[in-house]
Design a protein around this motif. Structure first.
Motif, PDB file in Angstrom:
ATOM      1  N   TRP A   1       0.839  -1.192   0.000  1.00  0.00           N
ATOM      2  CA  TRP A   1       0.000   0.000   0.000  1.00  0.00           C
ATOM      3  C   TRP A   1       0.879   1.248   0.000  1.00  0.00           C
ATOM      4  CZ3 TRP A   1      -1.266   3.546   4.218  1.00  0.00           C
ATOM      5  CH2 TRP A   1      -2.316   4.423   3.894  1.00  0.00           C
ATOM      6  N   PRO A   2       0.619   2.230  -0.892  1.00  0.00           N
ATOM      7  CA  PRO A   2       1.544   3.356  -1.061  1.00  0.00           C
ATOM      8  C   PRO A   2       1.345   4.514  -0.099  1.00  0.00           C
ATOM      9  CG  PRO A   2      -0.194   3.478  -2.704  1.00  0.00           C
ATOM     10  CD  PRO A   2      -0.446   2.223  -1.919  1.00  0.00           C
ATOM     11  N   GLY A   3       0.446   4.384   0.881  1.00  0.00           N
ATOM     12  CA  GLY A   3       0.176   5.491   1.792  1.00  0.00           C
ATOM     13  C   GLY A   3       1.318   5.759   2.749  1.00  0.00           C
ATOM     14  N   THR A   4       1.171   6.855   3.500  1.00  0.00           N
ATOM     15  CA  THR A   4       2.191   7.231   4.470  1.00  0.00           C
ATOM     16  C   THR A   4       1.519   7.878   5.674  1.00  0.00           C
ATOM     17  OG1 THR A   4       4.260   8.454   4.779  1.00  0.00           O
ATOM     18  CG2 THR A   4       2.533   9.520   3.461  1.00  0.00           C
ATOM     19  N   SER A   5       2.293   8.218   6.686  1.00  0.00           N
ATOM     20  CA  SER A   5       1.761   8.858   7.891  1.00  0.00           C
ATOM     21  C   SER A   5       2.126  10.339   7.893  1.00  0.00           C
ATOM     22  CB  SER A   5       2.310   8.177   9.149  1.00  0.00           C
ATOM     23  OG  SER A   5       3.721   8.168   9.149  1.00  0.00           O
ATOM     24  N   ARG A   6       1.245  11.143   8.480  1.00  0.00           N
ATOM     25  CA  ARG A   6       1.444  12.589   8.496  1.00  0.00           C
ATOM     26  C   ARG A   6       0.803  13.161   9.750  1.00  0.00           C
ATOM     27  NH1 ARG A   6      -1.393  15.542   3.720  1.00  0.00           N
ATOM     28  NH2 ARG A   6       0.131  14.322   2.539  1.00  0.00           N
ATOM     29  N   TYR A   7       1.427  14.206  10.305  1.00  0.00           N
ATOM     30  CA  TYR A   7       0.863  14.886  11.467  1.00  0.00           C
ATOM     31  C   TYR A   7      -0.200  15.881  11.004  1.00  0.00           C
ATOM     32  CZ  TYR A   7       0.413  17.601  15.751  1.00  0.00           C
ATOM     33  OH  TYR A   7      -0.083  18.234  16.863  1.00  0.00           O
ATOM     34  N   GLN A   8      -1.433  15.666  11.428  1.00  0.00           N
ATOM     35  CA  GLN A   8      -2.513  16.592  11.103  1.00  0.00           C
ATOM     36  C   GLN A   8      -3.638  16.419  12.110  1.00  0.00           C
ATOM     37  OE1 GLN A   8      -3.444  15.526   7.039  1.00  0.00           O
ATOM     38  NE2 GLN A   8      -4.593  13.689   7.631  1.00  0.00           N
ATOM     39  N   TYR A   9      -4.365  17.498  12.362  1.00  0.00           N
ATOM     40  CA  TYR A   9      -5.464  17.497  13.337  1.00  0.00           C
ATOM     41  C   TYR A   9      -5.011  16.998  14.712  1.00  0.00           C
ATOM     42  CZ  TYR A   9      -8.609  18.503   9.489  1.00  0.00           C
ATOM     43  OH  TYR A   9      -9.230  19.104   8.400  1.00  0.00           O
ATOM     44  N   GLY A  10      -3.778  17.332  15.061  1.00  0.00           N
ATOM     45  CA  GLY A  10      -3.296  17.012  16.391  1.00  0.00           C
ATOM     46  C   GLY A  10      -2.880  15.578  16.622  1.00  0.00           C
ATOM     47  N   ALA A  11      -2.735  14.783  15.555  1.00  0.00           N
ATOM     48  CA  ALA A  11      -2.370  13.379  15.703  1.00  0.00           C
ATOM     49  C   ALA A  11      -1.656  12.906  14.439  1.00  0.00           C
ATOM     50  CB  ALA A  11      -3.615  12.524  15.960  1.00  0.00           C
ATOM     51  N   ILE A  12      -0.998  11.763  14.555  1.00  0.00           N
ATOM     52  CA  ILE A  12      -0.389  11.142  13.379  1.00  0.00           C
ATOM     53  C   ILE A  12      -1.475  10.346  12.657  1.00  0.00           C
ATOM     54  CG2 ILE A  12       1.406   9.604  12.527  1.00  0.00           C
ATOM     55  CD1 ILE A  12       2.517  12.108  13.775  1.00  0.00           C
ATOM     56  N   GLU A  13      -1.786  10.780  11.436  1.00  0.00           N
ATOM     57  CA  GLU A  13      -2.819  10.117  10.660  1.00  0.00           C
ATOM     58  C   GLU A  13      -2.220   9.521   9.391  1.00  0.00           C
ATOM     59  OE1 GLU A  13      -5.978  12.850   9.915  1.00  0.00           O
ATOM     60  OE2 GLU A  13      -6.689  12.820  11.992  1.00  0.00           O
ATOM     61  N   LEU A  14      -2.904   8.547   8.852  1.00  0.00           N
ATOM     62  CA  LEU A  14      -2.472   7.911   7.618  1.00  0.00           C
ATOM     63  C   LEU A  14      -3.144   8.593   6.434  1.00  0.00           C
ATOM     64  CD1 LEU A  14      -2.655   4.332   9.024  1.00  0.00           C
ATOM     65  CD2 LEU A  14      -0.592   5.310   8.023  1.00  0.00           C
ATOM     66  N   VAL A  15      -2.383   8.831   5.392  1.00  0.00           N
ATOM     67  CA  VAL A  15      -2.900   9.465   4.179  1.00  0.00           C
ATOM     68  C   VAL A  15      -2.531   8.599   2.980  1.00  0.00           C
ATOM     69  CG1 VAL A  15      -2.841  11.812   5.100  1.00  0.00           C
ATOM     70  CG2 VAL A  15      -0.806  10.881   3.998  1.00  0.00           C
ATOM     71  N   GLY A  16      -3.416   8.593   2.011  1.00  0.00           N
ATOM     72  CA  GLY A  16      -3.170   7.790   0.824  1.00  0.00           C
ATOM     73  C   GLY A  16      -4.454   7.193   0.286  1.00  0.00           C
ATOM     74  N   PRO A  17      -4.365   6.319  -0.712  1.00  0.00           N
ATOM     75  CA  PRO A  17      -5.560   5.692  -1.286  1.00  0.00           C
ATOM     76  C   PRO A  17      -6.349   4.898  -0.252  1.00  0.00           C
ATOM     77  CG  PRO A  17      -3.611   5.275  -2.641  1.00  0.00           C
ATOM     78  CD  PRO A  17      -3.120   5.870  -1.371  1.00  0.00           C
ATOM     79  N   HIS A  18      -7.658   4.954  -0.362  1.00  0.00           N
ATOM     80  CA  HIS A  18      -8.593   4.156   0.442  1.00  0.00           C
ATOM     81  C   HIS A  18      -8.704   4.603   1.899  1.00  0.00           C
ATOM     82  CE1 HIS A  18      -8.315   1.635  -3.078  1.00  0.00           C
ATOM     83  NE2 HIS A  18      -7.075   1.270  -2.808  1.00  0.00           N
ATOM     84  N   VAL A  19      -7.983   5.657   2.300  1.00  0.00           N
ATOM     85  CA  VAL A  19      -8.083   6.106   3.686  1.00  0.00           C
ATOM     86  C   VAL A  19      -9.492   6.623   3.979  1.00  0.00           C
ATOM     87  CG1 VAL A  19      -7.282   7.823   5.351  1.00  0.00           C
ATOM     88  CG2 VAL A  19      -5.635   6.596   3.942  1.00  0.00           C
ATOM     89  N   HIS A  20     -10.053   7.354   3.027  1.00  0.00           N
ATOM     90  CA  HIS A  20     -11.404   7.878   3.227  1.00  0.00           C
ATOM     91  C   HIS A  20     -12.412   6.737   3.394  1.00  0.00           C
ATOM     92  CE1 HIS A  20     -14.780  10.623   2.970  1.00  0.00           C
ATOM     93  NE2 HIS A  20     -15.325   9.861   2.041  1.00  0.00           N
TER      94      HIS A  20
END
Length: 405
Positions: A221-240
């Motif tokens: 899976w090509p996603g990654t982690s990013r700091y946003q909205y006060g937490a480490i969240e995962l971003v990438g395809p299928h996250v939504h």
């Protein structure tokens, strides 16, 4: 816990990240709130207006810095919860296991509970449940105040036995919540700004969905982690899609709890406690965010359950304790492993979230059986009594021939 907080800058304790939230973020919000407004344009502000009162409280303590006053108030709240659990445990038919679980379980999270305001939130839920025996109105009022700080304490009202006392508690909660919210609306600007920020949250790396996506990274899976909205969240395809599925599961959990309430027939003094823990577990495991401080909520509710000898949740409390210990290993000690989705981090979160999911299923199963068992047993007994007590009628002349045949 205080000693660990004093050594907060050690590498194994998170390089100061645990305490930073108080003296930097909470103190910043305190400055905004003290000027009569909620931080409307801050994406990190995601809390109901009652949280503002908790964050303003340290400013009322004289001769202490904001950080020192915050920790002092948290310790005082911890002491209050301990005292209430101990007092409840000394009553006839009760046990001190609840106070023991809270006292021994909270330090499993290291110094984190002293640097978050979840101890205060949990206190509202604990006091609400333990006030039920004396005053349903007090139970409802405390639950409403807790819900205005962080929404989940409203769940403690779900397990109240049907009837006039329950309606009284719910009505009191509605009135208390409405009046208190009106006070915030009149006294502050933008009290409902948190709703906009909550809608934008994604999938936190520590959630059940985040664990699935972290494992998917090892499968390509090509996603990654990013700091946003006060937490480490995962971003990438299928996250939504994963976030949407989490919300759907939360709705399904709520529907399941409503079905339980409709079908439940037998209540014990511990049923409201057990239902509160079961509801909190279901909403936690289906959440897009399972921060380590969420374990404080579960510890408090599990402690309330263990004050009663009638509780069905003893094995659930053991699972919550194990999950709490693993949460402290994942954050702060091995949080870098979790963020980078290494096998160590993935297995830690898989174990922690697996324990929580098991606890949620076990909790609801035991609650469901306990509130249905007596009705079924009573039905069987009443049928047997009727059969024994039914008078034997003399047989008709023709029936004797047919019986022999």
């Amino acid at each position: 816990m205080l000693w660990l907080l004093a050594h907060n800058n050690e590498r194994s304790l998170g390089h100061g990240s645990v305490a930073r939230e108080v003296w930097r973020l909470y103190f910043h919000w305190y400055g905004v709130l003290s000027h009569g407004a909620f931080p409307a344009h801050d994406t990190l502000w995601q809390y109901p207006p009652g949280a503002g009162a908790v964050l303003l409280a340290p400013g009322l303590v004289p001769e202490l810095s904001y950080f020192q006053a915050f920790v002092a108030l948290t310790l005082a709240t911890d002491a209050l919860v301990t005292a209430v659990l101990a007092r409840a445990g000394r009553r006839p038919g009760r046990t001190l296991l609840g106070a023991a679980l809270w006292t021994g379980g909270l330090p499993l999270l290291l110094h984190l509970p002293l640097a978050r305001y979840d101890v205060e939130v949990t206190a509202f839920a604990v006091l609400s449940l333990l006030a039920l025996q004396r005053s349903t109105r007090a139970c409802g009022a405390l639950a409403a105040l807790g819900a205005l700080v962080k929404v989940w304490p409203a769940l403690v009202l779900l397990g109240l036995e049907r009837g006039r006392p329950t309606r009284r508690a719910w009505l009191t909660a509605a009135l208390t919540g409405t009046v208190t919210l009106a006070v915030f609306v009149v006294s502050f600007r933008n009290p409902l700004a948190f709703l906009r920020q909550q809608g934008g949250r994604g999938v936190q790396i520590e959630s059940l969905g985040g664990t699935a996506l972290s494992l998917a990274r090892h499968a390509g899976w090509p996603g990654t982690s990013r700091y946003q909205y006060g937490a480490i969240e995962l971003v990438g395809p299928h996250v939504h899609a994963v976030a949407t599925a989490s919300l759907a599961l939360t709705a399904a959990a709520f529907a399941l709890l409503l079905v339980w309430r409709i079908r439940a027939r037998h209540w014990t003094p511990a049923t409201p406690y057990d239902a509160a823990l079961s509801a909190a577990l279901l909403f936690t495991v289906t959440s897009r965010v399972i921060s380590p401080q969420y374990m404080i909520w579960l510890l408090g509710l599990a402690a309330v359950c263990l004050t009663s000898r009638h509780t069905t949740q003893r094995p659930v409390a053991a699972l919550v304790l194990a999950a709490t210990a693993l949460s402290a290993v994942a954050y702060p000690a091995f949080y870098a492993e979790v963020v980078h989705c290494t096998w160590t981090g993935c297995l830690l979160m898989l174990a922690r979230n697996g324990l929580l999911a098991t606890a949620a299923v076990l909790s609801l199963t035991r609650l469901w059986r306990a509130t249905r068992r007596r009705e079924d047993t009573a039905g069987v007994r009443m049928t047997a009594v009727r059969q024994v007590a039914r008078p034997r009628m003399p047989a008709a002349p023709g029936s004797l021939r047919s019986d022999r045949g």
